[in-house]
Motif scaffolding. Structure first.
Motif, short mmCIF file in Angstrom:
data_model
loop_
_atom_site.label_atom_id
_atom_site.label_comp_id
_atom_site.label_asym_id
_atom_site.label_seq_id
_atom_site.Cartn_x
_atom_site.Cartn_y
_atom_site.Cartn_z
N ALA A 33 16.67 26.24 51.44
CA ALA A 33 17.91 25.86 50.75
C ALA A 33 17.88 24.43 50.21
CB ALA A 33 19.10 26.02 51.69
N VAL A 34 16.89 23.64 50.60
CA VAL A 34 16.87 22.23 50.21
C VAL A 34 15.52 21.90 49.57
CG1 VAL A 34 18.54 21.49 51.94
CG2 VAL A 34 16.10 21.58 52.54
N PRO A 35 15.47 20.81 48.79
CA PRO A 35 14.23 20.48 48.08
C PRO A 35 13.09 20.09 49.00
CG PRO A 35 16.12 19.48 47.00
CD PRO A 35 16.62 20.01 48.31
N GLU A 36 11.92 20.65 48.73
CA GLU A 36 10.70 20.20 49.40
C GLU A 36 10.28 18.84 48.86
OE1 GLU A 36 6.08 21.66 50.14
OE2 GLU A 36 7.53 22.98 49.16
N HIS A 37 10.46 18.67 47.56
CA HIS A 37 10.22 17.37 46.94
C HIS A 37 10.88 17.37 45.56
CE1 HIS A 37 7.12 18.93 44.18
NE2 HIS A 37 6.69 19.67 45.20
N TYR A 38 10.85 16.20 44.90
CA TYR A 38 11.46 16.05 43.58
C TYR A 38 10.41 15.68 42.53
CZ TYR A 38 15.65 15.92 46.46
OH TYR A 38 16.64 16.21 47.37
#
Length: 383
Positions: A33-38
């Motif tokens: 549900a959340v970013p692994e990286h940007y």
């Protein structure tokens, strides 16, 4: 009783949306549900290490216990002591089975004389709540899912980390810090401290206010950065390291999550017996992985002793690329594996089953859990 495997249609919607979607690459498994990286994971990790970024931990779940008996009741049914500690104190706790297996883990913050917040791993709150409801009986305690709250991770309180960034966070509901790897009162370390602990903390804030802020990539680091620091800290996570066989000693949980001098609690006999007389059957280890193949290690891979054709002695549970240490991983291996033995990790490149192509990577151990020295045992009376 409702089937826990079937979603409750009356339950509130807990759809988690990233604080920043632009350039975000979502994670997998418990962190989907959340970013692994940007887009720049190592650069993000450097910002996190310099206390200039926070991590979106929106997948973590929050439970509140309130009422006159909240602290004393939780002390009775868990492995931790929360009575008598100052308000705003953070602690780790576990709920064990009667056989001493780890069933639940939570990060606890005493937010008032009659209130405690529990932060659980993704998907773990429902099981913990069922247990708490079952054990409540006549205790004066209310149990509330706090989906109105969201968690940020950082190497300090999130508000302090982002001070001067142009982003003004709302006041925190709670800040959790159990001072890992410092041994908590009543705790016991099962191995050496990590070489350079990060000082990771959790900040719990109002979700609506947090999601309304104008987040930019420079404010955030992804889960790959958070996991790299956690692995380097030698810290076990419920969604990764805990399985149906885990006892606290294997994962160094007695350091902060189990108070060995408190009164009776479920699983206490196993904790005392292994601590005072025996050794855990498995041990957590950090692995420094050969990075020359430029192949990422993934959780679930076999760990072997004696090369690719050697004996399977454990499983990779977590893996990450650390900005300073390179490829690292956590694994749970058999106690009998020599502490200095080179190990080999399986990485599946393509295919499944018998058609899978497997690459074996060399790894060296950094011990986390080691055999405990009990001293000379008392003489046994002869009849």
């Amino acid at each position: 009783m409702p089937d826990p495997a079937v979603p409750d249609p009356a339950a509130p919607d807990r759809t988690v949306r990233p604080l920043l979607s632009a350039s975000a690459v979502l994670g997998e498994g418990p962190d989907a549900a959340v970013p692994e990286h940007y887009g720049a994971p190592l650069r993000e990790q450097r910002r996190l290490l310099r206390r200039r970024a926070v991590v979106d931990l929106g997948q973590l779940e929050v439970l509140e216990l309130s009422g006159a008996d909240a602290r004393s009741w939780l002390t009775t049914i868990s492995s931790q002591v929360l009575t008598g500690v100052p308000v705003d104190t953070g602690a780790s706790l576990a709920v064990l089975s009667p056989q001493g297996r780890v069933e639940h883990l939570a990060s606890a913050v005493v937010t008032g004389e009659e209130s405690v917040l529990l932060v659980t791993d993704a998907g773990a709150r429902a099981g913990l709540r069922r247990y708490l409801e079952m054990m409540r009986f006549a205790a004066r305690v209310e149990i509330t899912d706090r989906d109105d709250l969201r968690v940020l991770g950082a190497l300090g309180p999130a508000g302090e980390v982002l001070a001067g960034s142009g982003l003004e966070l709302p006041g925190p509901v709670a800040v959790w810090d159990d001072r890992w790897p410092h041994v908590a009162p009543g705790g016991v370390a099962y191995g050496p401290d990590p070489e350079d602990p990060s000082g990771a903390m959790l900040t719990v804030l109002d979700a609506v206010a947090l999601e309304a802020l104008p987040w930019q990539a420079e404010h955030l680091a992804g889960m790959s950065s958070w996991e790299a620091l956690r692995i380097a800290d030698h810290r076990a996570r419920q969604a990764r390291e805990v399985d149906e066989r885990s006892i606290p000693h294997e994962l160094d949980l007695l350091r902060t999550a189990v108070h060995t001098a408190k009164g009776c609690y479920r699983g206490q006999e196993t904790v005392a017996k292994v601590m005072n007389l025996g050794q855990p059957p498995r041990r957590l280890v950090m692995l420094h992985v050969d990075g020359s193949q430029d192949v990422p290690v993934t959780p679930g891979g076999e760990v072997r002793l004696g090369g690719a054709d050697g004996k399977v002695v454990g499983t990779v549970t977590s893996a990450a690329l650390h900005a300073d240490l390179g490829p690292i991983a956590l694994a749970v291996v058999r106690r009998a594996v020599p502490l200095d033995a080179p190990l080999h990790l399986a990485v599946t490149l393509a295919g499944t089953g018998e058609d899978a192509t497997t690459l074996w990577l060399d790894a060296t151990q950094e011990p986390i859990v080691v055999s405990r020295e009990h001293g000379q045992r008392p003489a046994t009376a002869k009849l």
